[in-house]
Enzyme design. Structure first.
Site, PDB file in Angstrom:
ATOM      1  N   SER A 142       0.845  -1.187   0.000  1.00 29.29           N
ATOM      2  CA  SER A 142       0.000   0.000   0.000  1.00 29.29           C
ATOM      3  C   SER A 142       0.884   1.241   0.000  1.00 29.29           C
ATOM      4  O   SER A 142       2.085   1.161   0.287  1.00 29.29           O
ATOM      5  CB  SER A 142      -0.884   0.000   1.253  1.00 29.29           C
ATOM      6  OG  SER A 142      -1.545   1.241   1.445  1.00 29.29           O
ATOM      7  N   TYR A 155      -2.485  -1.134  10.326  1.00 32.03           N
ATOM      8  CA  TYR A 155      -2.468  -1.256   8.865  1.00 32.03           C
ATOM      9  C   TYR A 155      -1.076  -0.948   8.327  1.00 32.03           C
ATOM     10  O   TYR A 155      -0.552  -1.671   7.471  1.00 32.03           O
ATOM     11  CB  TYR A 155      -3.504  -0.311   8.261  1.00 32.03           C
ATOM     12  CG  TYR A 155      -3.705  -0.477   6.772  1.00 32.03           C
ATOM     13  CD1 TYR A 155      -4.434  -1.553   6.265  1.00 32.03           C
ATOM     14  CD2 TYR A 155      -3.179   0.445   5.870  1.00 32.03           C
ATOM     15  CE1 TYR A 155      -4.627  -1.710   4.902  1.00 32.03           C
ATOM     16  CE2 TYR A 155      -3.371   0.301   4.504  1.00 32.03           C
ATOM     17  CZ  TYR A 155      -4.095  -0.776   4.029  1.00 32.03           C
ATOM     18  OH  TYR A 155      -4.289  -0.931   2.666  1.00 32.03           O
TER      19      TYR A 155
END
Length: 275
Positions: A142, A155
């Site tokens: 990401s 995350y």
């Protein structure tokens, strides 16, 4: 890998978003696909989209956090298709929480899917990719595997881990010269369901945020899942080590390079304005 025709690609998280787009684009290029997702309904919808494409399509309900299930799926894919050339470890989830507020259960949940799911998929399919002699591992990290932001510690941890794992893997494959390569993918804001489906812990109120903060960030998303998938296939063709998807990913990656630690102050200031 310059041509996907008659290759075999396994894709996790194929029931929606980038996983679904990858399946459609690969099938259109003559690549046989093995699809998996924990969402059976979404998976069935993806399979239906591939009717009439002329490629072999198999599907399996799968929880990528389950190591034994992932290895069993890899064996089944190789048995059903005769070979495997590509594994897209694409499945992922999101979580909003602060470090001193979120529970261990949520932290373990996101790590088991986002990080361990990638590890399981890589280790399960790598022997088959080596046997094929023409393989590629595509692991979805990401933008948040490059830059840290408040409320995303878990995350961030999962996606930074995917990045480090994949970059080390690529180096090992380069040294082994086994006809297999790897790419770490770093999407910015992509128009998928991951943000809407994110778990949001009330602890984010400690930093002046709430669930509506996610909706505000979503308004900034510009890249479609189809565009992201197309870039991923081009990255495979070019054998890229790292792929940044979206202007946001490219700009913020540059910011981190220029301000390796100072960017944190900029992020904190920007976050306060999003309240």
């Amino acid at each position: 890998m310059k041509d996907f025709k008659n290759k075999v690609a396994a894709i996790t998280g194929a029931g929606s978003g980038m996983g679904r787009s990858l399946a459609v684009l690969l099938a259109a290029r003559g690549c046989h696909v093995a699809l998996s997702d924990i969402n059976e309904k979404g998976l069935a919808e993806t399979v239906k989209l591939l009717d009439g494409t002329g490629v072999k399509v198999t599907s399996q309900k799968l929880d990528v956090a389950d190591k034994d299930a992932v290895f069993a799926w890899a064996d089944k894919v190789a048995g059903d298709h005769g070979k495997v050339n590509l594994i897209f470890n694409n499945a992922g989830v999101a979580l909003g929480s602060v470090v001193d507020g979120g529970g261990y259960d949520d932290f373990e949940w996101i790590m088991n899917i986002n990080f361990w799911g990638v590890v399981h998929g890589t280790k399960a399919f790598l022997p088959y990719l080596k046997d094929a002699g023409d393989g590629h591992i595509i692991n979805t990290s990401s933008l948040f595997g490059l830059i840290a932001v408040p409320s995303q510690s878990a995350y961030n941890a999962s996606k930074f881990a995917v990045r480090g794992f994949t970059e080390a893997l690529r180096e090992e494959l380069d040294l082994q010269k086994v006809g297999v390569s790897a790419t770490s993918v770093h999407p910015g804001g992509i128009k998928t369901n991951i943000a809407k489906a994110a778990r949001m812990d009330q602890s984010i109120s400690k930093i002046g945020m709430d669930a509506s903060s996610t909706a505000k960030f979503e308004k900034l998303f510009r890249t479609t899942a189809d565009e992201a998938a197309a870039q991923m296939l081009r990255a495979v063709e070019k054998n890229q080590r790292r792929l940044l998807i979206g202007a946001d990913a490219k700009v913020l990656d540059l910011v981190v390079r220029i301000f390796p630690s100072g960017y944190q102050k900029l992020i904190a200031m920007g976050s306060s304005r999003m309240k």
